[in-house]
Design a protein around this motif. Structure first.
Motif, PDB file in Angstrom:
ATOM      1  N   ASN A 150       0.798  -1.222   0.000  1.00  0.00           N
ATOM      2  CA  ASN A 150       0.000   0.000   0.000  1.00  0.00           C
ATOM      3  C   ASN A 150       0.831   1.273   0.000  1.00  0.00           C
ATOM      4  O   ASN A 150       0.284   2.362  -0.130  1.00  0.00           O
ATOM      5  CB  ASN A 150      -0.937  -0.003   1.213  1.00  0.00           C
ATOM      6  N   ARG A 185      -2.638  -9.302  -5.150  1.00  0.00           N
ATOM      7  CA  ARG A 185      -2.602  -7.844  -5.268  1.00  0.00           C
ATOM      8  C   ARG A 185      -1.183  -7.346  -5.530  1.00  0.00           C
ATOM      9  O   ARG A 185      -0.956  -6.476  -6.373  1.00  0.00           O
ATOM     10  CB  ARG A 185      -3.150  -7.204  -3.995  1.00  0.00           C
ATOM     11  N   GLN A 233      -9.349  -5.175  -5.354  1.00  0.00           N
ATOM     12  CA  GLN A 233      -8.148  -4.465  -5.778  1.00  0.00           C
ATOM     13  C   GLN A 233      -7.312  -5.274  -6.746  1.00  0.00           C
ATOM     14  O   GLN A 233      -6.745  -4.732  -7.700  1.00  0.00           O
ATOM     15  CB  GLN A 233      -7.289  -4.033  -4.592  1.00  0.00           C
ATOM     16  N   LEU A 265     -12.531   2.388   0.439  1.00  0.00           N
ATOM     17  CA  LEU A 265     -11.572   1.681  -0.415  1.00  0.00           C
ATOM     18  C   LEU A 265     -12.266   1.047  -1.619  1.00  0.00           C
ATOM     19  O   LEU A 265     -11.731   1.055  -2.735  1.00  0.00           O
ATOM     20  CB  LEU A 265     -10.828   0.617   0.399  1.00  0.00           C
ATOM     21  N   ASP A 269     -11.642   1.906  -5.551  1.00  0.00           N
ATOM     22  CA  ASP A 269     -11.428   0.883  -6.577  1.00  0.00           C
ATOM     23  C   ASP A 269     -12.397   1.081  -7.739  1.00  0.00           C
ATOM     24  O   ASP A 269     -12.029   0.971  -8.915  1.00  0.00           O
ATOM     25  CB  ASP A 269     -11.614  -0.521  -5.993  1.00  0.00           C
ATOM     26  N   THR A 272     -11.268   3.871  -9.876  1.00  0.00           N
ATOM     27  CA  THR A 272     -10.138   3.463 -10.713  1.00  0.00           C
ATOM     28  C   THR A 272     -10.616   2.634 -11.904  1.00  0.00           C
ATOM     29  O   THR A 272     -10.124   2.795 -13.029  1.00  0.00           O
ATOM     30  CB  THR A 272      -9.123   2.666  -9.886  1.00  0.00           C
ATOM     31  N   LEU A 302      -4.039   4.634   4.272  1.00  0.00           N
ATOM     32  CA  LEU A 302      -4.433   3.839   3.121  1.00  0.00           C
ATOM     33  C   LEU A 302      -5.381   4.569   2.172  1.00  0.00           C
ATOM     34  O   LEU A 302      -5.216   4.510   0.948  1.00  0.00           O
ATOM     35  CB  LEU A 302      -5.073   2.538   3.616  1.00  0.00           C
ATOM     36  N   THR A 303      -6.402   5.248   2.695  1.00  0.00           N
ATOM     37  CA  THR A 303      -7.351   5.921   1.810  1.00  0.00           C
ATOM     38  C   THR A 303      -6.661   7.033   1.022  1.00  0.00           C
ATOM     39  O   THR A 303      -6.916   7.206  -0.176  1.00  0.00           O
ATOM     40  CB  THR A 303      -8.536   6.509   2.605  1.00  0.00           C
ATOM     41  N   THR A 305      -3.446   7.178   0.249  1.00  0.00           N
ATOM     42  CA  THR A 305      -2.538   6.544  -0.710  1.00  0.00           C
ATOM     43  C   THR A 305      -3.288   6.075  -1.944  1.00  0.00           C
ATOM     44  O   THR A 305      -2.846   6.273  -3.086  1.00  0.00           O
ATOM     45  CB  THR A 305      -1.821   5.353  -0.049  1.00  0.00           C
ATOM     46  N   ARG A 306      -4.453   5.456  -1.730  1.00  0.00           N
ATOM     47  CA  ARG A 306      -5.237   4.929  -2.852  1.00  0.00           C
ATOM     48  C   ARG A 306      -5.778   6.075  -3.726  1.00  0.00           C
ATOM     49  O   ARG A 306      -5.758   5.984  -4.955  1.00  0.00           O
ATOM     50  CB  ARG A 306      -6.381   4.070  -2.299  1.00  0.00           C
TER      51      ARG A 306
END
Length: 332
Positions: A150, A185, A233, A265, A269, A272, A302-303, A305-306
């Motif tokens: 991540n 992943r 993911q 998350l 996704d 994306t 994490l959120t 970064t995504r």
């Protein structure tokens, strides 16, 4: 009591800064020192139930709140671990220590403290190894692999997940399924597409064969919802958007009240996938709305970064991309 007060004071001041780092380091070093000694016993039933209670996850609490409770109990666990014990009792206490340290590491990872998370996973790994439980050790390594995954090092994540898969073996278990899911992943993120697809097939095969207790909806189980969150993911990274949309839908259906983190998350996704399907404007707007709607304590780690990863992939002339970038800067 002074150590507990210091921990709580550092957490009250926020989840970043030298105060928290010092408190985390001191607590972890105490337990590492105790793990190096061979002493004995305490109320194992109490500690086992404590680890089980935390294993149910956030349940509406913020990551910072859960971390405060974990560190509070972990400070006392370190004292117990250094007391005289039988070999059997020490083995059992090391097992609890591995679980507790692993959960501290998970929360630190979710909060964005990835270096500190690595250190706590190291403590969890040593404790798991001393407990003699290969599946717990595999679970720790699989969870640790999510940190480099991540935070931009998918090859390192794939190697850690591969070690976890080796330790877990091929027999269906929650740890083996998690290791295969994280591996899928990591391999997809690292560009190893065929290996990633094989790992997806492996985890799907394994998930269908888990015993009911292995499907428990805890940090140590591999429930159907968690399975679909991981697959979301992996399939998104592989560009298999039709399958990704379906697994995202299933992930939300399988929980009446998905956590804020899980819902965000999955939405990122989905954004994306929309970008990959050519609807970049919708992707930018969905990501912006998802990130803006999160409480402040969830707009980190994490959120973030995504969302940043999606922002970087969008062409600079994408409508809404600038707003997404500004949002990531202003609400960080």
């Amino acid at each position: 009591m002074k150590r507990r007060d210091a921990l709580r004071g550092a957490l009250a001041a926020g989840t970043a800064g030298p105060g928290l780092a010092a408190a985390l380091s001191a607590t972890r070093h105490d337990v590492d020192a105790a793990l190096a000694a061979h002493r004995s016993s305490t109320d194992l039933g109490f500690w086992d139930s404590t680890a089980e209670r935390y294993g149910h996850g956030y349940h509406g609490q913020s990551p910072a709140e859960v971390l405060a409770g974990l560190l509070d109990d972990f400070a006392e666990l370190g004292v117990r671990l250094s007391e005289p014990q039988t070999v059997k009792a020490r083995t059992a206490l090391c097992h609890v220590t591995g679980r507790m340290a692993g959960m501290v590491a998970i929360v630190l990872h979710d909060l964005g403290h990835h270096r500190e998370a690595h250190r706590w996973f190291g403590t969890a790994s040593r404790a798991a190894e001393q407990s003699g439980d290969a599946l717990l050790h595999a679970w720790v390594l699989a969870r640790e692999a999510m940190v480099p995954l991540n935070y931009g090092a998918p090859q390192a994540a794939a190697e850690l997940a591969g070690r976890a898969r080796h330790l877990a073996g091929r027999r269906p278990s929650a740890a083996a399924a998690l290791a295969a899911a994280v591996s899928s992943r990591a391999l997809a993120a690292a560009g190893h597409r065929e290996e990633a697809r094989q790992a997806v097939a492996d985890v799907e095969h394994m998930a269908e064969r888990l015993a009911p207790e292995q499907r428990a909806d805890t940090w140590f189980g591999y429930p159907a919802q968690k399975h679909h969150v991981h697959l979301s993911q992996a399939l998104t990274l592989l560009g298999e958007t039709d399958r990704a949309y379906e697994t995202q839908r299933r992930a939300l259906e399988l929980s009446r009240t998905p956590s804020l983190m899980t819902r965000a998350l999955i939405a990122l996704d989905t954004a994306t996938c929309k970008a990959q399907d050519g609807d970049r404007e919708a992707a930018a707007h969905l990501a912006t709305r998802t990130y803006t709607d999160l409480p402040t304590v969830y707009r980190t780690g994490l959120t973030r970064t995504r969302a940043l990863a999606l922002h970087r992939k969008l062409p600079t002339d994408t409508p809404g991309r600038t707003t997404l970038g500004e949002t990531l800067e202003t609400v960080a």
